[in-house]
Design a protein around this motif. Structure first.
Motif, PDB file in Angstrom:
ATOM      1  N   THR A  33       0.838  -1.194   0.000  1.00  0.00           N
ATOM      2  CA  THR A  33       0.000   0.000   0.000  1.00  0.00           C
ATOM      3  C   THR A  33       0.873   1.244   0.000  1.00  0.00           C
ATOM      4  N   LEU A  34       0.518   2.191  -0.863  1.00  0.00           N
ATOM      5  CA  LEU A  34       1.234   3.462  -0.873  1.00  0.00           C
ATOM      6  C   LEU A  34       0.614   4.372   0.175  1.00  0.00           C
ATOM      7  N   ARG A  35       1.462   4.989   1.014  1.00  0.00           N
ATOM      8  CA  ARG A  35       0.988   5.900   2.043  1.00  0.00           C
ATOM      9  C   ARG A  35       2.037   6.970   2.261  1.00  0.00           C
ATOM     10  N   PRO A  36       1.641   8.108   2.857  1.00  0.00           N
ATOM     11  CA  PRO A  36       2.637   9.129   3.174  1.00  0.00           C
ATOM     12  C   PRO A  36       3.466   8.711   4.390  1.00  0.00           C
ATOM     13  N   GLY A  37       4.732   9.114   4.396  1.00  0.00           N
ATOM     14  CA  GLY A  37       5.599   8.831   5.537  1.00  0.00           C
ATOM     15  C   GLY A  37       6.837   9.704   5.487  1.00  0.00           C
ATOM     16  N   VAL A  38       7.317  10.107   6.658  1.00  0.00           N
ATOM     17  CA  VAL A  38       8.519  10.940   6.728  1.00  0.00           C
ATOM     18  C   VAL A  38       9.693  10.147   6.155  1.00  0.00           C
ATOM     19  N   GLY A  39      10.419  10.777   5.256  1.00  0.00           N
ATOM     20  CA  GLY A  39      11.548  10.111   4.614  1.00  0.00           C
ATOM     21  C   GLY A  39      11.138   9.229   3.452  1.00  0.00           C
ATOM     22  N   GLY A  40       9.852   9.228   3.121  1.00  0.00           N
ATOM     23  CA  GLY A  40       9.376   8.436   1.990  1.00  0.00           C
ATOM     24  C   GLY A  40      10.071   8.866   0.705  1.00  0.00           C
ATOM     25  N   GLY A  41      10.382   7.914  -0.132  1.00  0.00           N
ATOM     26  CA  GLY A  41      11.065   8.206  -1.384  1.00  0.00           C
ATOM     27  C   GLY A  41      12.562   7.986  -1.330  1.00  0.00           C
ATOM     28  N   LEU A  42      13.107   7.696  -0.137  1.00  0.00           N
ATOM     29  CA  LEU A  42      14.551   7.477  -0.045  1.00  0.00           C
ATOM     30  C   LEU A  42      15.005   6.263  -0.842  1.00  0.00           C
ATOM     31  N   CYS A  43      14.101   5.324  -1.105  1.00  0.00           N
ATOM     32  CA  CYS A  43      14.521   4.162  -1.898  1.00  0.00           C
ATOM     33  C   CYS A  43      14.830   4.562  -3.340  1.00  0.00           C
ATOM     34  N   GLN A  44      14.353   5.717  -3.791  1.00  0.00           N
ATOM     35  CA  GLN A  44      14.782   6.200  -5.106  1.00  0.00           C
ATOM     36  C   GLN A  44      16.285   6.460  -5.089  1.00  0.00           C
ATOM     37  N   LEU A  45      16.778   6.942  -3.955  1.00  0.00           N
ATOM     38  CA  LEU A  45      18.213   7.192  -3.815  1.00  0.00           C
ATOM     39  C   LEU A  45      18.988   5.874  -3.730  1.00  0.00           C
ATOM     40  N   THR A  46      18.488   4.913  -2.943  1.00  0.00           N
ATOM     41  CA  THR A  46      19.196   3.625  -2.872  1.00  0.00           C
ATOM     42  C   THR A  46      19.115   2.887  -4.211  1.00  0.00           C
ATOM     43  N   ASN A  47      18.002   3.062  -4.941  1.00  0.00           N
ATOM     44  CA  ASN A  47      17.918   2.481  -6.287  1.00  0.00           C
ATOM     45  C   ASN A  47      19.043   3.013  -7.166  1.00  0.00           C
ATOM     46  N   LEU A  48      19.234   4.323  -7.152  1.00  0.00           N
ATOM     47  CA  LEU A  48      20.272   4.952  -7.968  1.00  0.00           C
ATOM     48  C   LEU A  48      21.665   4.476  -7.558  1.00  0.00           C
ATOM     49  N   ILE A  49      21.932   4.481  -6.265  1.00  0.00           N
ATOM     50  CA  ILE A  49      23.258   4.062  -5.787  1.00  0.00           C
ATOM     51  C   ILE A  49      23.529   2.606  -6.164  1.00  0.00           C
ATOM     52  N   TYR A  50      22.527   1.754  -5.973  1.00  0.00           N
ATOM     53  CA  TYR A  50      22.685   0.341  -6.320  1.00  0.00           C
ATOM     54  C   TYR A  50      22.970   0.175  -7.817  1.00  0.00           C
ATOM     55  N   VAL A  70       5.897  -2.364  -8.454  1.00  0.00           N
ATOM     56  CA  VAL A  70       4.939  -1.258  -8.558  1.00  0.00           C
ATOM     57  C   VAL A  70       5.096  -0.449  -9.833  1.00  0.00           C
ATOM     58  N   PHE A  71       6.087  -0.755 -10.647  1.00  0.00           N
ATOM     59  CA  PHE A  71       6.369   0.061 -11.817  1.00  0.00           C
ATOM     60  C   PHE A  71       5.750  -0.546 -13.070  1.00  0.00           C
ATOM     61  N   PRO A  72       5.078   0.264 -13.891  1.00  0.00           N
ATOM     62  CA  PRO A  72       4.494  -0.258 -15.137  1.00  0.00           C
ATOM     63  C   PRO A  72       5.579  -0.602 -16.156  1.00  0.00           C
ATOM     64  N   GLU A 170      18.772 -12.754  -7.744  1.00  0.00           N
ATOM     65  CA  GLU A 170      17.532 -13.358  -8.191  1.00  0.00           C
ATOM     66  C   GLU A 170      16.398 -12.626  -7.503  1.00  0.00           C
ATOM     67  N   ASN A 171      15.313 -12.339  -8.232  1.00  0.00           N
ATOM     68  CA  ASN A 171      14.219 -11.538  -7.710  1.00  0.00           C
ATOM     69  C   ASN A 171      12.880 -12.234  -7.854  1.00  0.00           C
ATOM     70  N   HIS A 172      11.995 -11.985  -6.891  1.00  0.00           N
ATOM     71  CA  HIS A 172      10.610 -12.447  -6.937  1.00  0.00           C
ATOM     72  C   HIS A 172       9.774 -11.348  -6.291  1.00  0.00           C
ATOM     73  N   ALA A 173       8.669 -10.956  -6.948  1.00  0.00           N
ATOM     74  CA  ALA A 173       7.819  -9.921  -6.387  1.00  0.00           C
ATOM     75  C   ALA A 173       6.397 -10.077  -6.888  1.00  0.00           C
ATOM     76  N   GLN A 174       5.450  -9.694  -6.051  1.00  0.00           N
ATOM     77  CA  GLN A 174       4.058  -9.679  -6.472  1.00  0.00           C
ATOM     78  C   GLN A 174       3.829  -8.419  -7.300  1.00  0.00           C
ATOM     79  N   MET A 175       3.134  -8.588  -8.418  1.00  0.00           N
ATOM     80  CA  MET A 175       2.833  -7.447  -9.279  1.00  0.00           C
ATOM     81  C   MET A 175       1.636  -6.688  -8.716  1.00  0.00           C
ATOM     82  N   MET A 176       1.736  -5.386  -8.757  1.00  0.00           N
ATOM     83  CA  MET A 176       0.640  -4.532  -8.264  1.00  0.00           C
ATOM     84  C   MET A 176      -0.342  -4.280  -9.391  1.00  0.00           C
TER      85      MET A 176
END
Length: 176
Positions: A33-50, A70-72, A170-176
């Protein structure tokens, strides 16, 4: 600066992302579930660094993937699950420098994009090309679709000749 033998831990570097320290509210993915949270969006930064790290000889020693895709697909520019999620303090991105060269991570936040680069005190000895293998989507239950893949990287010498092919994850994820 990440010197030979050192480890960069994202949360050790960033610290606790709370409002007292100036972190703002953003979007958090919590149990699908997408919800507001302090510091939300930091995984965009870890995505870039990775993603940038996969194109260097540095070693990712801890990386967490999103449990939901979650991405189309229609605007996807990178393979599924080629990012790294984060959640303070447990889900961390950690990178070790197992080379004999120093590396510097540069990051900036623009109006619409994050910009980053790894640079080194030595010229690169090889290049990397990240690719997806064994991509599969399955229907595991009514209205439950799972996506799986393997991320690999080809190692190329400076003339562009392949000198290696490495398993990344190796990755496994449920599609949204």
């Amino acid at each position: 600066m990440l010197l030979p033998g050192q480890r960069l831990g994202f949360w050790k570097f960033v610290g606790n992302p709370n409002a007292k320290r100036g972190f703002l509210e953003g979007v958090v993915l919590d149990e699908g579930t997408l919800r507001p949270g302090v510091g939300g969006g930091l995984c965009q930064l870890t995505n870039l660094i990775y993603w940038m790290t996969l194109h260097t000889p540095l070693t990712v020693v801890q990386r967490w993937r999103h449990t939901y895709d979650v991405f189309p697909d229609n605007a996807r520019t990178q393979p599924f699950a080629s990012g790294a999620t984060c959640a303070y303090p447990a889900l961390d991105l950690q990178i070790e420098n197992r080379t004999d060269a120093a590396y510097r991570l540069s990051l900036s936040v623009g109006q619409t994009h994050l910009v980053g680069a790894w640079s080194s005190d030595r010229a690169p000895a090889q290049a990397y090309r990240i690719y997806e293998a064994m991509h599969v989507i399955t229907n595991d239950a009514p209205a439950i679709y799972m996506r799986s893949n393997i991320i690999r990287r080809k190692v190329l010498n400076l003339e562009g000749v392949e000198i290696g092919d490495e398993l990344v994850t190796e990755n496994h994820a449920q599609m949204m």
